[in-house]
Design an enzyme around this catalytic site. Sequence first.
Site, PDB file in Angstrom:
ATOM      1  N   GLU A 124      -4.768   2.556  -4.072  1.00  0.00           N
ATOM      2  CA  GLU A 124      -3.015   2.531  -4.166  1.00  0.00           C
ATOM      3  C   GLU A 124      -2.652   1.004  -3.536  1.00  0.00           C
ATOM      4  O   GLU A 124      -1.440   1.085  -3.178  1.00  0.00           O
ATOM      5  CB  GLU A 124      -2.737   3.620  -3.262  1.00  0.00           C
ATOM      6  CG  GLU A 124      -2.925   3.309  -1.791  1.00  0.00           C
ATOM      7  CD  GLU A 124      -4.135   4.074  -1.425  1.00  0.00           C
ATOM      8  OE1 GLU A 124      -5.375   4.159  -2.327  1.00  0.00           O
ATOM      9  OE2 GLU A 124      -4.629   4.596  -0.147  1.00  0.00           O
ATOM     10  N   ASP A 177       0.870  -1.078   0.051  1.00  0.00           N
ATOM     11  CA  ASP A 177      -0.166  -0.064   0.049  1.00  0.00           C
ATOM     12  C   ASP A 177       0.932   1.327   0.032  1.00  0.00           C
ATOM     13  O   ASP A 177       1.711   1.292   0.827  1.00  0.00           O
ATOM     14  CB  ASP A 177      -0.997   0.158   1.350  1.00  0.00           C
ATOM     15  CG  ASP A 177      -1.923   0.988   1.283  1.00  0.00           C
ATOM     16  OD1 ASP A 177      -3.164   0.836   0.630  1.00  0.00           O
ATOM     17  OD2 ASP A 177      -1.702   2.272   1.572  1.00  0.00           O
TER      18      ASP A 177
END
Length: 558
Positions: free
Chosen positions: A480, A437
């Site tokens: 993301e 992430d």
Amino acid sequence: MYLSMLAKYSLRTQIALLFGALVAATVVLVALGFGEWIQRDAQREAGRALQLIAGNAARTLADGLHERAVQTRVLADAEMVWRKGLGSPEVQNMLMRTQARQQHTAWVGMADTQGKVIAATGGLLVGQSVAARPWFQKGLEGPFVGDVQQALLLGSLLERPPGAEPARFVDFSAPVRVDGRLVGVVGMHGSWEWTGDVIESLIAPEAARAGLEVFVFDREGAPIYAPAKRMQALSQAGQRAPATNAAKGSPQVIDWLDGERALSANVQLPTHNSVSNLGWQVVARQPIAQAYARSTGVVRRALLVGLAAAGIAALLSWLLARRLSEDLQNLARAASNVNAGAHEAAIPLRGSSREVFELSSAMAHMTARMLQANDEMEEQVRLRTQQLEQANQELDRQARTDALTGLLNRRGFEAHIGFALALAARNLQPLSVVTFDVDHFKRINDRYGHAVGDAVLQRLARLLPEHLRASDIVARVGGEEFVALLPSTDTAGAMKVAQALLDAVAATADPDVGQLTLSAGVASLRNLQDTRAALLQRSDEALYTAKQAGRNRVRMTP
């Protein structure tokens, strides 16, 4: 003389007899010539099967020891919890959660530097001294994994079924430090019944019925695990670990002290590190009668199969000969009709032989145009079908691919992880998942705009595969967040891969936003019953732990 004897039979019978006799003679010669080779090959295959089972059991046991040793160190490193006091409710809850998550964990406890148990699961041994126990003494010095033994204090407190053998455990411990100061030792007693469950899960029911058994011996060669209550008999007989040529891949026939003469394969437990290296040996054995059952009578079975094949060949040749004879009879009958003046009579089209085909080939020019037209139509159908298949493949690719980065999306990744789980379970291989992430990605979108954020994700999508193997799978599963599937990779290997990726991203300056950092969570396949959802959930939990710990770091599930 033999030809005159055959002459009284029909053409179809003659062909069937000759062809069947030829096949039978060939099979007999092959069976007699290669029978011994087939026997030796079957025996070598039995040895390889034993070697494989012993190796799989050794790797699984070694992984289990290493996993519990790592889990103990993770407990010891939870400094934020220990700061609240060794007997605090937070410590007690952490110990209980650890025991609940790990099957066959009989006891988890914390002792101060004097050996007094301050906190423990179930309240067992709290207030008592374990200063004389090896796990405590060694745990003061560093991480420790002890060999299997009976628990003197704990064994009397745990409930056991009537008639059950005394409880045995494998001890794990590690020192606990707060601000660099030693405050105690955390210990874990793993039930030895875990070994039996691991081994039973690796032996198929049909193999167990065929007499296949797996044993474990300690560093000195003494038995520490035996199936079907053989432990007492082997120990009393003084059985030691059989010395086979396992290093050369050559299991041997061994006379065991319990009276069993068996094909045996010996494999040393793999070494993850010096702490969990207990020097155990895993031995798989199978009685000679069952191990070599496939090779017994192999020549006789080959002869029976060959004779059956000869009979089938004779039948097939008879059927083919019947077709030929019927064609000849039909042609002769039609020729007789034509010769008799029946102009409406036609020569039937037959193709059982070249001669018959040549006789009826006069009709070929009548069907040439139709065949040509049919071929052209089939070619058009083939082209349209090919175009449709290509269009379907492109639609499928778009459905499984992330439009922004070109990587797999969640749907495409789930198809790959399902296949990888099945393959890992079948081959008993490790499998790991790493979830990544981008740290503070919302700030990037807020400060630079979503267009710059999309460009950052695209560059990151090109960077990640460069640091993975060709067999690894990487996908964007949302926002993301990225995930990497690492086949044939255990937890330690996945941690190294994840750290290398984090270092590479941190070292590469992004042209739009400067330095980027990632957080990563690692989860590995635990057993054959582990599911895709559980594996991804553990990876997400580890990622959350990495975020909580300050980002730009890797964490794994215990």
